[in-house]
Design an enzyme around this catalytic site. Structure first.
Site, PDB file in Angstrom:
ATOM      1  N   LYS A   1       0.825  -1.216   0.000  1.00  8.53           N
ATOM      2  CA  LYS A   1       0.000   0.000   0.000  1.00  8.53           C
ATOM      3  C   LYS A   1       0.853   1.258   0.000  1.00  8.53           C
ATOM      4  O   LYS A   1       0.597   2.198  -0.735  1.00  8.53           O
ATOM      5  CB  LYS A   1      -0.928   0.051   1.225  1.00  8.53           C
ATOM      6  CG  LYS A   1      -2.000  -0.970   1.297  1.00  8.53           C
ATOM      7  CD  LYS A   1      -3.053  -0.612   2.335  1.00  8.53           C
ATOM      8  CE  LYS A   1      -2.505  -0.320   3.702  1.00  8.53           C
ATOM      9  NZ  LYS A   1      -1.854  -1.464   4.365  1.00  8.53           N
TER      10      LYS A   1
ATOM     11  N   ARG B   1      14.169  -6.176  10.218  1.00 13.58           N
ATOM     12  CA  ARG B   1      13.239  -5.624  11.201  1.00 13.58           C
ATOM     13  C   ARG B   1      12.819  -6.733  12.159  1.00 13.58           C
ATOM     14  O   ARG B   1      12.497  -7.848  11.722  1.00 13.58           O
ATOM     15  CB  ARG B   1      12.012  -5.046  10.492  1.00 13.58           C
ATOM     16  CG  ARG B   1      12.307  -3.719   9.829  1.00 13.58           C
ATOM     17  CD  ARG B   1      11.181  -3.224   8.971  1.00 13.58           C
ATOM     18  NE  ARG B   1       9.867  -3.363   9.580  1.00 13.58           N
ATOM     19  CZ  ARG B   1       8.761  -2.813   9.072  1.00 13.58           C
ATOM     20  NH1 ARG B   1       8.825  -2.108   7.959  1.00 13.58           N
ATOM     21  NH2 ARG B   1       7.597  -2.982   9.652  1.00 13.58           N
TER      22      ARG B   1
ATOM     23  N   ARG C   1     -12.126   1.939   9.477  1.00 17.95           N
ATOM     24  CA  ARG C   1     -11.973   0.530   9.849  1.00 17.95           C
ATOM     25  C   ARG C   1     -13.268  -0.062  10.371  1.00 17.95           C
ATOM     26  O   ARG C   1     -13.349  -1.255  10.614  1.00 17.95           O
ATOM     27  CB  ARG C   1     -10.883   0.389  10.920  1.00 17.95           C
ATOM     28  CG  ARG C   1      -9.480   0.460  10.333  1.00 17.95           C
ATOM     29  CD  ARG C   1      -8.443   0.120  11.361  1.00 17.95           C
ATOM     30  NE  ARG C   1      -7.129  -0.055  10.733  1.00 17.95           N
ATOM     31  CZ  ARG C   1      -5.994   0.324  11.274  1.00 17.95           C
ATOM     32  NH1 ARG C   1      -6.006   0.893  12.456  1.00 17.95           N
ATOM     33  NH2 ARG C   1      -4.845   0.124  10.660  1.00 17.95           N
TER      34      ARG C   1
ATOM     35  N   ARG D   1      12.828 -10.183   3.978  1.00 18.52           N
ATOM     36  CA  ARG D   1      13.364  -8.840   3.761  1.00 18.52           C
ATOM     37  C   ARG D   1      14.560  -8.542   4.659  1.00 18.52           C
ATOM     38  O   ARG D   1      14.575  -8.926   5.828  1.00 18.52           O
ATOM     39  CB  ARG D   1      12.284  -7.776   4.053  1.00 18.52           C
ATOM     40  CG  ARG D   1      11.090  -7.853   3.147  1.00 18.52           C
ATOM     41  CD  ARG D   1      10.160  -6.667   3.292  1.00 18.52           C
ATOM     42  NE  ARG D   1       9.596  -6.479   4.619  1.00 18.52           N
ATOM     43  CZ  ARG D   1       8.494  -5.776   4.873  1.00 18.52           C
ATOM     44  NH1 ARG D   1       7.846  -5.196   3.876  1.00 18.52           N
ATOM     45  NH2 ARG D   1       8.041  -5.640   6.099  1.00 18.52           N
TER      46      ARG D   1
ATOM     47  N   ARG E   1      -0.672  -9.989  12.210  1.00 17.33           N
ATOM     48  CA  ARG E   1      -1.083  -8.746  11.553  1.00 17.33           C
ATOM     49  C   ARG E   1      -2.100  -9.021  10.444  1.00 17.33           C
ATOM     50  O   ARG E   1      -3.025  -8.231  10.223  1.00 17.33           O
ATOM     51  CB  ARG E   1       0.157  -8.024  10.997  1.00 17.33           C
ATOM     52  CG  ARG E   1       0.902  -7.262  12.091  1.00 17.33           C
ATOM     53  CD  ARG E   1       2.371  -7.050  11.814  1.00 17.33           C
ATOM     54  NE  ARG E   1       2.672  -6.366  10.583  1.00 17.33           N
ATOM     55  CZ  ARG E   1       3.888  -6.289  10.052  1.00 17.33           C
ATOM     56  NH1 ARG E   1       4.906  -6.869  10.645  1.00 17.33           N
ATOM     57  NH2 ARG E   1       4.087  -5.637   8.941  1.00 17.33           N
TER      58      ARG E   1
END
Length: 215
Positions: free
Chosen positions: A14, A161, A88, A127, A172
């Protein structure tokens, strides 16, 4: 002047697509988290209210978030808007309708980046980035040209991270589904929801979004 909601779980891309729309179309990204931090830092009336609430450990109310979005819409009357992280709930969706109507604007599209959960886990957990310049890499999709050496600055230090692990990513994803499930029917019955393949390349996703916006 287009006004759109961009939906998708963390890691779906996004932010990348919103950044592109801002650069190419002059739209503004209204991310409630960023806006709250900015308003608190700037000491605006809404920011001061939000700071008091957060200092008490409470959630910022819909009324405060709506006021914040209203302020930003007023300040960017000539630009299209990308809503990210809001609404939301159906109550927030109705509040957004009112905010737009009061300003003579309408919501044009609700675009969801559709993803495969297992593939998204693979994408996120792989990542890593250069510790010095921040250039991004991936275990599977984008290794440095010379193993262990950053292509951009030559550093040999890399970092990941701490929340880029499978358990966190799946949590999540579950949170995202729980939060977006209530608002999708609200927009689907108005024919506003469009889905794009969030697992495609960045350029392919961008082309799908452009086709919707220019259609």
């Amino acid at each position: 002047m287009l006004n759109i909601i961009l939906l998708g779980p963390p890691g779906a891309g996004k932010g990348t697509q919103a950044g592109r729309l801002q650069a190419e179309r002059g739209m503004i990204q209204l991310s409630t988290g960023d806006m709250l931090r900015e308003a608190v830092a700037a000491g605006t009336p809404v920011g001061l209210k939000a700071k008091e609430v957060m200092a008490r450990g409470e959630l910022v109310s819909d009324a405060i978030v709506s006021a914040l979005i209203g302020e930003r819409l007023d300040a960017s009357a000539e630009s299209g808007a990308i809503f990210d992280g809001f609404p939301r709930t159906q109550a927030q969706a109705e509040a957004l309708d009112l905010l737009l109507t009061e300003r003579g604007r309408t919501l044009d599209h609700v675009i969801e980046l559709d993803v495969d959960e297992d593939e998204l886990v693979k994408r996120i957990t792989g990542r890593f980035s250069c510790a010095r310049c921040g250039t991004g890499y991936h275990d599977q999709f984008k290794q440095p040209k010379v193993p262990g050496v950053c292509d951009a600055c030559g550093s040999t230090e890399f970092k990941r991270r701490p929340d880029d692990n499978e358990e966190t990513v799946r949590t999540r994803m579950a949170e995202y589904r729980a939060k977006t499930a209530p608002i999708l029917p609200y927009y689907e019955q108005r024919g506003l929801v469009r889905r794009v393949d969030g697992m495609a390349s960045v350029d392919e996703v961008a082309a799908q979004i452009d086709a919707i916006l220019d259609g």
